[in-house]
Design a protein around this motif. Structure first.
Motif, PDB file in Angstrom:
ATOM      1  N   THR A  16       0.523 -13.449  -8.018  1.00 41.96           N
ATOM      2  CA  THR A  16      -0.275 -12.233  -8.184  1.00 41.96           C
ATOM      3  C   THR A  16      -0.399 -11.533  -6.836  1.00 41.96           C
ATOM      4  O   THR A  16      -0.870 -12.117  -5.862  1.00 41.96           O
ATOM      5  N   ILE A  17       0.026 -10.266  -6.785  1.00 40.69           N
ATOM      6  CA  ILE A  17      -0.067  -9.482  -5.546  1.00 40.69           C
ATOM      7  C   ILE A  17      -1.333  -8.637  -5.558  1.00 40.69           C
ATOM      8  O   ILE A  17      -2.104  -8.638  -4.597  1.00 40.69           O
ATOM      9  N   LEU A  18      -1.555  -7.899  -6.653  1.00 39.42           N
ATOM     10  CA  LEU A  18      -2.737  -7.051  -6.794  1.00 39.42           C
ATOM     11  C   LEU A  18      -3.380  -7.337  -8.149  1.00 39.42           C
ATOM     12  O   LEU A  18      -2.681  -7.473  -9.154  1.00 39.42           O
ATOM     13  N   GLU A  19      -4.703  -7.380  -8.159  1.00 34.81           N
ATOM     14  CA  GLU A  19      -5.407  -7.739  -9.392  1.00 34.81           C
ATOM     15  C   GLU A  19      -6.572  -6.786  -9.637  1.00 34.81           C
ATOM     16  O   GLU A  19      -7.350  -6.482  -8.725  1.00 34.81           O
ATOM     17  N   ASP A  20      -6.651  -6.242 -10.871  1.00 39.30           N
ATOM     18  CA  ASP A  20      -7.727  -5.343 -11.284  1.00 39.30           C
ATOM     19  C   ASP A  20      -7.897  -4.186 -10.289  1.00 39.30           C
ATOM     20  O   ASP A  20      -8.991  -3.911  -9.794  1.00 39.30           O
ATOM     21  N   VAL A  21      -6.789  -3.487 -10.025  1.00 38.44           N
ATOM     22  CA  VAL A  21      -6.797  -2.383  -9.061  1.00 38.44           C
ATOM     23  C   VAL A  21      -7.322  -1.115  -9.720  1.00 38.44           C
ATOM     24  O   VAL A  21      -6.805  -0.674 -10.748  1.00 38.44           O
ATOM     25  N   ASN A  22      -8.351  -0.516  -9.115  1.00 30.78           N
ATOM     26  CA  ASN A  22      -8.853   0.806  -9.507  1.00 30.78           C
ATOM     27  C   ASN A  22      -8.725   1.724  -8.297  1.00 30.78           C
ATOM     28  O   ASN A  22      -9.300   1.442  -7.233  1.00 30.78           O
ATOM     29  N   PHE A  23      -7.969   2.788  -8.469  1.00 30.71           N
ATOM     30  CA  PHE A  23      -7.597   3.635  -7.327  1.00 30.71           C
ATOM     31  C   PHE A  23      -7.619   5.094  -7.769  1.00 30.71           C
ATOM     32  O   PHE A  23      -7.127   5.430  -8.847  1.00 30.71           O
ATOM     33  N   GLU A  24      -8.200   5.961  -6.927  1.00 28.40           N
ATOM     34  CA  GLU A  24      -8.309   7.379  -7.275  1.00 28.40           C
ATOM     35  C   GLU A  24      -7.891   8.263  -6.107  1.00 28.40           C
ATOM     36  O   GLU A  24      -8.111   7.908  -4.943  1.00 28.40           O
ATOM     37  N   ILE A 228      -7.712  11.269  10.955  1.00 29.23           N
ATOM     38  CA  ILE A 228      -7.177  11.945   9.771  1.00 29.23           C
ATOM     39  C   ILE A 228      -7.948  11.612   8.499  1.00 29.23           C
ATOM     40  O   ILE A 228      -8.199  12.479   7.661  1.00 29.23           O
ATOM     41  N   ILE A 229      -8.360  10.379   8.349  1.00 32.00           N
ATOM     42  CA  ILE A 229      -8.729   9.820   7.047  1.00 32.00           C
ATOM     43  C   ILE A 229     -10.117  10.251   6.564  1.00 32.00           C
ATOM     44  O   ILE A 229     -11.066  10.324   7.333  1.00 32.00           O
ATOM     45  N   ASP A 230     -10.214  10.504   5.230  1.00 37.63           N
ATOM     46  CA  ASP A 230     -11.492  10.781   4.561  1.00 37.63           C
ATOM     47  C   ASP A 230     -11.992   9.566   3.786  1.00 37.63           C
ATOM     48  O   ASP A 230     -13.195   9.378   3.620  1.00 37.63           O
ATOM     49  N   VAL A 231     -11.054   8.769   3.271  1.00 37.97           N
ATOM     50  CA  VAL A 231     -11.390   7.628   2.415  1.00 37.97           C
ATOM     51  C   VAL A 231     -10.511   6.441   2.816  1.00 37.97           C
ATOM     52  O   VAL A 231      -9.327   6.623   3.112  1.00 37.97           O
ATOM     53  N   THR A 232     -11.090   5.242   2.829  1.00 38.32           N
ATOM     54  CA  THR A 232     -10.338   4.034   3.172  1.00 38.32           C
ATOM     55  C   THR A 232     -10.403   3.038   2.016  1.00 38.32           C
ATOM     56  O   THR A 232     -11.499   2.727   1.521  1.00 38.32           O
ATOM     57  N   TYR A 233      -9.241   2.566   1.580  1.00 39.15           N
ATOM     58  CA  TYR A 233      -9.164   1.473   0.596  1.00 39.15           C
ATOM     59  C   TYR A 233      -8.708   0.218   1.332  1.00 39.15           C
ATOM     60  O   TYR A 233      -7.714   0.259   2.071  1.00 39.15           O
ATOM     61  N   GLU A 234      -9.425  -0.881   1.119  1.00 39.40           N
ATOM     62  CA  GLU A 234      -9.012  -2.147   1.729  1.00 39.40           C
ATOM     63  C   GLU A 234      -8.517  -3.106   0.649  1.00 39.40           C
ATOM     64  O   GLU A 234      -9.135  -3.250  -0.404  1.00 39.40           O
ATOM     65  N   ILE A 235      -7.383  -3.751   0.934  1.00 39.04           N
ATOM     66  CA  ILE A 235      -6.870  -4.801   0.065  1.00 39.04           C
ATOM     67  C   ILE A 235      -7.133  -6.144   0.748  1.00 39.04           C
ATOM     68  O   ILE A 235      -6.703  -6.363   1.874  1.00 39.04           O
ATOM     69  N   GLU A 236      -7.872  -7.008   0.062  1.00 36.58           N
ATOM     70  CA  GLU A 236      -8.194  -8.326   0.608  1.00 36.58           C
ATOM     71  C   GLU A 236      -8.348  -9.299  -0.546  1.00 36.58           C
ATOM     72  O   GLU A 236      -9.033  -9.001  -1.527  1.00 36.58           O
ATOM     73  N   TYR A 237      -7.694 -10.450  -0.436  1.00 36.08           N
ATOM     74  CA  TYR A 237      -7.727 -11.474  -1.485  1.00 36.08           C
ATOM     75  C   TYR A 237      -7.306 -10.878  -2.843  1.00 36.08           C
ATOM     76  O   TYR A 237      -7.939 -11.124  -3.874  1.00 36.08           O
ATOM     77  N   HIS A 238      -6.259 -10.049  -2.854  1.00 32.08           N
ATOM     78  CA  HIS A 238      -5.670  -9.419  -4.052  1.00 32.08           C
ATOM     79  C   HIS A 238      -6.536  -8.328  -4.665  1.00 32.08           C
ATOM     80  O   HIS A 238      -6.132  -7.708  -5.644  1.00 32.08           O
TER      81      HIS A 238
END
Length: 652
Positions: A16-24, A228-238
């Motif tokens: 499993t690389i990514l799990e229950d991803v919600n992204f907008e 540059i960035i307005d929003v940051t998404y972090e991926i940690e523990y899938h």
């Protein structure tokens, strides 16, 4: 909302690389995706680009990818151009196929209208085509292409060269230029600052900041993300989590959230323990049956707070001291001519024990060539350099570290041991463990290593000799942010001397005690840190002309408080007269600058210069310098007016 992913699951085989991803993605958001190497950042970009699919599309859960209408998504992939014989210009012009189609149709309509002046249908179509041309920036495509091409370090003559005659890195830049010119609704960038020099990175920052559509960036360049960035998404523990704000804001929120979650978790566990102990104490008492049942139900109905996991900060922790101490003079370079077939630059500078000198400048100016000359990889073309007594140097070449010509079937353990055969097995494992190669990692094959792992192995080998002078060429490329922070700490505590090339401004700011800058007019050494270097450079525009007349014109003059603080008599009338003259001088300089600005703006509007892009760029640079000049003068005027007000109050 432009784009949305709901409850996505991404797997490779059984992993499993990514799990229950919600992204907008909303409107013009500039979004960063951060996380450790291998956490799935590039995988998420591929999912957004449509290169891979979710693994749970057939599940009962509401999941999927949703877009507001048709969204054009642009992704810079690792590509090779199919036809290496066509010119770069022809390759880039493919980006403007829609523009050329509009132009062709507009020409057809113009011919038809010559025969039918009052054809409303054709006039309506022509009007729509004009609006589309404006939306596509079709009237300025050539100028946009040429300016952007030059910003990436090419000359206009290079447009006529076959695309196949460029190196792989240069072809990647051309592909990047095509992506930027195509102006997609959602732009995906994976490590966009890698292999770009500082001027190009700064230009790219401004371009993306003002880009009127959405951008999603994977990068380990902290300063780039902060600007540059307005929003940051972090991926940690899938898992993935959204944080409003740039990278610094994300780190602050993450720490605060973790502290709160730890407190809430501990409080809940304490309450569960209290209720459980009460139940155990009274569960066999008839009069307490209802109460014990009630407390048991209270535990069951609690929304359990997950035990917080600390940040994934696992990184190398090696701290080495030099084998011997060098003398004060570590390196003296006098009129050293560097280059291959022809001279690139002539360099002079001094490096003393304890200095950490960062080498800055545009690509192709000779920064890496200088390091190669100092270590004997490239012969000098003239001049000389002297390495001081007791100096033992270690050299890190990022390109050599990543390409690495080792046997792909050889293990990390054997590769390191081959270079240091006198070491015992325990010593080899200990050295590798310091750089995160522990347990089964040491048995990993060389062909399986990522770029970051290859960099760690090369650094491990270099530090094993315990040199007192480190010569580093782009040591942070391919490193994640945690790795960069570890190297920063390592170098800042290093008891020797460091000479390094880097385009990572945050890294330079943390490490450098001096700057060696390669410019179009030569090489200059600054005996100050990065912040002080920027302040010094801000006094001059890119043309090398001081911002306000002479440098002393904007030098900080003594304030009124400085005068009052002196234990000596002063002349109030003389002070007031000086401040009034100073204010008048600034007002005159501001008027002169405004006149120059107006003249430059008129020149920019001159039709005769419409195709002279070099001249237009020079005029734009001068205009920006004058605008900066005016801002500085206004600040000085406000300071002087404040001092006059303070003086009047003290006189009363």
């Amino acid at each position: 909302m432009r784009y949305q992913i709901k409850h996505a699951l991404v797997q490779y085989a059984a992993d499993t690389i990514l799990e229950d991803v919600n992204f907008e993605v909303h409107d013009k958001e500039k979004i960063a995706i951060v996380g450790r190497n291998g956490c799935g950042k590039t995988t998420l970009l591929k999912l957004i680009a449509g290169d891979i699919q979710m693994n749970n599309l057939d599940s009962d859960e509401e999941c999927g990818i949703f877009m507001a209408g048709k969204q054009e998504i642009g992704f810079l992939r690792q590509i090779s151009f199919p036809d290496g014989e066509i010119s770069v210009e022809e390759e880039i012009k493919k980006t403007f196929a829609d523009v050329f189609a509009c132009e062709a149709r507009m020409e057809e309509i113009e011919k038809e209208l010559q025969q039918e002046n009052e054809n409303q249908k054709l006039l309506y179509e022509y009007d729509n085509l004009q609006k589309r041309m404006e939306a596509l920036r079709g009237y300025t495509w050539k100028r946009d292409m040429e300016i952007m091409f030059q910003q990436f370090g090419f000359s206009l003559e290079d447009l006529k060269r076959p695309i196949g005659s460029f190196s792989g890195g240069q072809q990647t830049k051309v592909a990047f230029i095509k992506l930027l010119l195509s102006r997609p609704d959602i732009m995906l960038l994976d490590e966009p600052t890698n292999h770009l020099d500082l001027p190009t990175i700064e230009w790219l920052e401004n371009y993306l900041k003002n880009y009127d559509k959405a951008v999603i960036i994977v990068s380990h360049d902290r300063l780039f993300l902060d600007r540059i960035i307005d929003v940051t998404y972090e991926i940690e523990y899938h898992q993935i989590k959204r944080y409003p704000g740039n990278y610094t804001a994300f780190m602050k929120q993450k720490e605060e959230n973790l502290i709160k979650q730890e407190k809430d978790y501990e409080a809940q566990q304490k309450e569960i323990k209290r209720l459980t102990e009460w139940i155990e104490m009274w569960k066999n008492t008839p009069t307490k049956v209802a109460a014990t049942r009630s407390k048991r139900m209270a535990i069951e109905h609690m929304v359990k707070i997950e035990k917080p996991r600390r940040f994934d900060t696992k990184t190398f922790h090696a701290m080495f001291s030099p084998r011997i101490e060098s003398y004060t003079e570590v390196l003296t370079v006098k009129n050293l001519k560097i280059g291959y077939d022809k001279e690139l630059e002539q360099v002079s500078f001094r490096l003393q024990k304890g200095n950490r000198l960062a080498i800055l400048g545009e690509n192709g100016k000779g920064k890496s060539t200088l390091l190669k000359t100092l270590v004997g990889v490239v012969p000098s073309l003239g001049g000389n350099f002297t390495i001081g007594q007791n100096v033992e140097w270690g050299y890190f070449d990022q390109q050599k570290a990543v390409v690495n010509d080792a046997d792909p079937e050889q293990t990390v353990l054997d590769n390191f041991w081959e270079e240091y055969p006198a070491l015992k097995r325990e010593e080899v494992r200990s050295a590798l463990g310091s750089f995160l190669f522990s347990q089964e990692e040491v048995m990993k094959k060389m062909g399986q290593l990522s770029g970051g792992e290859k960099v760690r192995l090369a650094l491990c080998k270099m530090f094993q000799t315990r040199p007192n002078f480190l010569i580093l060429d782009e040591p942070t490329n391919h490193m994640d942010i945690i790795g960069k922070q570890a190297l920063e700490q390592m170098l800042c505590h290093f008891q020797g001397t460091v000479l390094f090339v880097s385009h990572d401004r945050y890294f330079i700011r943390q490490v450098a005690t001096g700057i060696l800058e390669f410019t179009a007019t030569g090489v200059k050494q600054y005996d100050c840190n990065y912040e002080e270097y920027l302040q010094e450079k801000a006094k001059f525009p890119s043309t090398g002309i001081p911002v306000i007349g002479k440098e002393k014109a904007i030098a900080k003059e003594p304030t009124l408080q400085d005068v009052f603080d002196k234990k000596s008599y002063y002349n109030p009338g003389k002070i007031k007269s000086r401040l009034l003259k100073q204010l008048e001088k600034f007002e005159n300089q501001l008027a002169e600058s405004e006149e120059k600005t107006a003249a430059l703006q008129l020149q920019l509007m001159d039709p005769a210069l419409a195709s002279d892009y070099q001249k237009l760029m020079e005029l734009q640079t001068q205009l920006e310098a004058e605008e900066h000049n005016q801002e500085t003068l206004l600040e000085r005027m406000m300071e002087t007016e404040t001092e006059l007000e303070e003086f009047a109050e003290k006189e009363v």
